[in-house]
Design a protein around this motif. Structure first.
Motif, PDB file in Angstrom:
ATOM      1  N   SER A  37       0.826  -1.206   0.000  1.00 39.98           N
ATOM      2  CA  SER A  37       0.000   0.000   0.000  1.00 39.98           C
ATOM      3  C   SER A  37       0.860   1.255   0.000  1.00 39.98           C
ATOM      4  O   SER A  37       1.938   1.284   0.583  1.00 39.98           O
ATOM      5  CB  SER A  37      -0.894   0.037   1.238  1.00 39.98           C
ATOM      6  OG  SER A  37      -1.787  -1.044   1.246  1.00 39.98           O
ATOM      7  N   THR A  38       0.355   2.288  -0.648  1.00 38.32           N
ATOM      8  CA  THR A  38       0.970   3.606  -0.593  1.00 38.32           C
ATOM      9  C   THR A  38       0.010   4.510   0.155  1.00 38.32           C
ATOM     10  O   THR A  38      -1.170   4.579  -0.188  1.00 38.32           O
ATOM     11  CB  THR A  38       1.251   4.158  -2.000  1.00 38.32           C
ATOM     12  OG1 THR A  38       2.156   3.269  -2.661  1.00 38.32           O
ATOM     13  CG2 THR A  38       1.866   5.550  -1.936  1.00 38.32           C
ATOM     14  N   VAL A  39       0.501   5.168   1.180  1.00 42.67           N
ATOM     15  CA  VAL A  39      -0.329   6.022   2.024  1.00 42.67           C
ATOM     16  C   VAL A  39       0.325   7.392   2.148  1.00 42.67           C
ATOM     17  O   VAL A  39       1.460   7.592   1.724  1.00 42.67           O
ATOM     18  CB  VAL A  39      -0.524   5.394   3.427  1.00 42.67           C
ATOM     19  CG1 VAL A  39      -1.359   4.124   3.345  1.00 42.67           C
ATOM     20  CG2 VAL A  39       0.820   5.107   4.093  1.00 42.67           C
ATOM     21  N   GLU A  64       4.318  10.848   0.850  1.00 37.80           N
ATOM     22  CA  GLU A  64       3.835   9.540   0.419  1.00 37.80           C
ATOM     23  C   GLU A  64       4.799   8.471   0.907  1.00 37.80           C
ATOM     24  O   GLU A  64       6.011   8.616   0.781  1.00 37.80           O
ATOM     25  CB  GLU A  64       3.719   9.468  -1.099  1.00 37.80           C
ATOM     26  CG  GLU A  64       2.569  10.260  -1.640  1.00 37.80           C
ATOM     27  CD  GLU A  64       2.336  10.016  -3.128  1.00 37.80           C
ATOM     28  OE1 GLU A  64       3.092   9.236  -3.747  1.00 37.80           O
ATOM     29  OE2 GLU A  64       1.404  10.616  -3.661  1.00 37.80           O
ATOM     30  N   VAL A  65       4.233   7.410   1.461  1.00 35.79           N
ATOM     31  CA  VAL A  65       5.025   6.304   2.007  1.00 35.79           C
ATOM     32  C   VAL A  65       4.485   5.013   1.413  1.00 35.79           C
ATOM     33  O   VAL A  65       3.285   4.752   1.469  1.00 35.79           O
ATOM     34  CB  VAL A  65       4.906   6.235   3.549  1.00 35.79           C
ATOM     35  CG1 VAL A  65       5.692   5.061   4.095  1.00 35.79           C
ATOM     36  CG2 VAL A  65       5.365   7.534   4.175  1.00 35.79           C
ATOM     37  N   LYS A  66       5.367   4.202   0.835  1.00 38.35           N
ATOM     38  CA  LYS A  66       4.971   2.888   0.333  1.00 38.35           C
ATOM     39  C   LYS A  66       5.486   1.837   1.307  1.00 38.35           C
ATOM     40  O   LYS A  66       6.660   1.841   1.669  1.00 38.35           O
ATOM     41  CB  LYS A  66       5.534   2.617  -1.049  1.00 38.35           C
ATOM     42  CG  LYS A  66       5.115   1.245  -1.551  1.00 38.35           C
ATOM     43  CD  LYS A  66       5.506   0.978  -2.962  1.00 38.35           C
ATOM     44  CE  LYS A  66       4.958  -0.395  -3.337  1.00 38.35           C
ATOM     45  NZ  LYS A  66       5.245  -0.746  -4.690  1.00 38.35           N
ATOM     46  N   ILE A  76       9.146  -2.234   6.352  1.00 39.82           N
ATOM     47  CA  ILE A  76      10.150  -1.712   5.432  1.00 39.82           C
ATOM     48  C   ILE A  76       9.381  -0.778   4.521  1.00 39.82           C
ATOM     49  O   ILE A  76       8.377  -1.173   3.919  1.00 39.82           O
ATOM     50  CB  ILE A  76      10.852  -2.829   4.639  1.00 39.82           C
ATOM     51  CG1 ILE A  76      11.630  -3.730   5.603  1.00 39.82           C
ATOM     52  CG2 ILE A  76      11.778  -2.223   3.587  1.00 39.82           C
ATOM     53  CD1 ILE A  76      12.270  -4.929   4.947  1.00 39.82           C
ATOM     54  N   VAL A  77       9.824   0.463   4.467  1.00 40.18           N
ATOM     55  CA  VAL A  77       9.090   1.487   3.733  1.00 40.18           C
ATOM     56  C   VAL A  77       9.979   2.185   2.720  1.00 40.18           C
ATOM     57  O   VAL A  77      11.206   2.174   2.835  1.00 40.18           O
ATOM     58  CB  VAL A  77       8.514   2.546   4.705  1.00 40.18           C
ATOM     59  CG1 VAL A  77       7.482   1.944   5.632  1.00 40.18           C
ATOM     60  CG2 VAL A  77       9.606   3.227   5.498  1.00 40.18           C
ATOM     61  N   LYS A  92       4.075   3.116  15.056  1.00 41.58           N
ATOM     62  CA  LYS A  92       2.817   3.454  15.718  1.00 41.58           C
ATOM     63  C   LYS A  92       2.638   4.949  15.868  1.00 41.58           C
ATOM     64  O   LYS A  92       1.523   5.435  15.992  1.00 41.58           O
ATOM     65  CB  LYS A  92       2.761   2.808  17.111  1.00 41.58           C
ATOM     66  CG  LYS A  92       2.549   1.338  17.098  1.00 41.58           C
ATOM     67  CD  LYS A  92       2.533   0.809  18.528  1.00 41.58           C
ATOM     68  CE  LYS A  92       2.427  -0.688  18.566  1.00 41.58           C
ATOM     69  NZ  LYS A  92       2.475  -1.198  19.954  1.00 41.58           N
ATOM     70  N   HIS A  93       3.707   5.712  15.847  1.00 42.35           N
ATOM     71  CA  HIS A  93       3.643   7.164  16.016  1.00 42.35           C
ATOM     72  C   HIS A  93       3.332   7.892  14.720  1.00 42.35           C
ATOM     73  O   HIS A  93       3.118   9.106  14.731  1.00 42.35           O
ATOM     74  CB  HIS A  93       4.959   7.687  16.597  1.00 42.35           C
ATOM     75  CG  HIS A  93       5.141   7.333  18.032  1.00 42.35           C
ATOM     76  ND1 HIS A  93       5.773   6.174  18.428  1.00 42.35           N
ATOM     77  CD2 HIS A  93       4.750   7.958  19.165  1.00 42.35           C
ATOM     78  CE1 HIS A  93       5.770   6.127  19.750  1.00 42.35           C
ATOM     79  NE2 HIS A  93       5.162   7.198  20.208  1.00 42.35           N
ATOM     80  N   ILE A  94       3.314   7.172  13.600  1.00 41.99           N
ATOM     81  CA  ILE A  94       3.071   7.789  12.294  1.00 41.99           C
ATOM     82  C   ILE A  94       1.654   7.447  11.863  1.00 41.99           C
ATOM     83  O   ILE A  94       1.329   6.299  11.593  1.00 41.99           O
ATOM     84  CB  ILE A  94       4.081   7.281  11.250  1.00 41.99           C
ATOM     85  CG1 ILE A  94       5.510   7.582  11.723  1.00 41.99           C
ATOM     86  CG2 ILE A  94       3.803   7.919   9.881  1.00 41.99           C
ATOM     87  CD1 ILE A  94       6.583   6.845  10.945  1.00 41.99           C
ATOM     88  N   THR A  95       0.782   8.451  11.826  1.00 36.16           N
ATOM     89  CA  THR A  95      -0.610   8.259  11.419  1.00 36.16           C
ATOM     90  C   THR A  95      -0.701   8.528   9.926  1.00 36.16           C
ATOM     91  O   THR A  95      -0.178   9.516   9.428  1.00 36.16           O
ATOM     92  CB  THR A  95      -1.543   9.207  12.194  1.00 36.16           C
ATOM     93  OG1 THR A  95      -1.355   8.987  13.589  1.00 36.16           O
ATOM     94  CG2 THR A  95      -2.991   8.940  11.846  1.00 36.16           C
ATOM     95  N   THR A  96      -1.391   7.620   9.224  1.00 31.14           N
ATOM     96  CA  THR A  96      -1.499   7.731   7.761  1.00 31.14           C
ATOM     97  C   THR A  96      -2.958   7.774   7.342  1.00 31.14           C
ATOM     98  O   THR A  96      -3.864   7.369   8.063  1.00 31.14           O
ATOM     99  CB  THR A  96      -0.829   6.531   7.072  1.00 31.14           C
ATOM    100  OG1 THR A  96      -1.546   5.344   7.405  1.00 31.14           O
ATOM    101  CG2 THR A  96       0.617   6.397   7.489  1.00 31.14           C
TER     102      THR A  96
END
Length: 97
Positions: A37-39, A64-66, A76-77, A92-96
């Protein structure tokens, strides 16, 4: 049509929003995003040192993060041309969105 797209059309947007903003409003921590997924980063939580560290890695609002791979919350991003792994506690600290 998703809620945001319907809202944009109702406000005269005509559905011309970029594809990455076509979301239902659901937000997940990066640790729960499915592999492949890309978010888009919507928020980074935590102390100032953690937020600064994540910002230096490229985790800033709108980035954008894949998710390349995911195992038990560790991910792994790929973000801003770099690929690396982060642990579930940090993810967990990164809300997408």
């Amino acid at each position: 049509m998703t809620d945001m797209v319907s809202e944009a059309v109702a406000m005269g947007g005509g559905g011309t929003m970029p594809a990455r903003t076509r979301v239902t409003g659901a937000q997940l921590p990066l640790s729960l995003v499915h592999e492949g997924s890309t978010v888009v980063v919507s928020r980074v939580r935590g102390g100032s040192e953690l937020r600064q560290h994540l910002a230096e890695l490229g985790f800033v609002e709108g980035a954008e993060v894949k998710v390349v791979s995911r195992v038990n919350g560790d991910v792994i991003v790929s973000v801003k041309g770099a690929t690396f792994g982060i642990g579930r506690d940090m993810a967990k600290h990164i809300t997408t969105a």
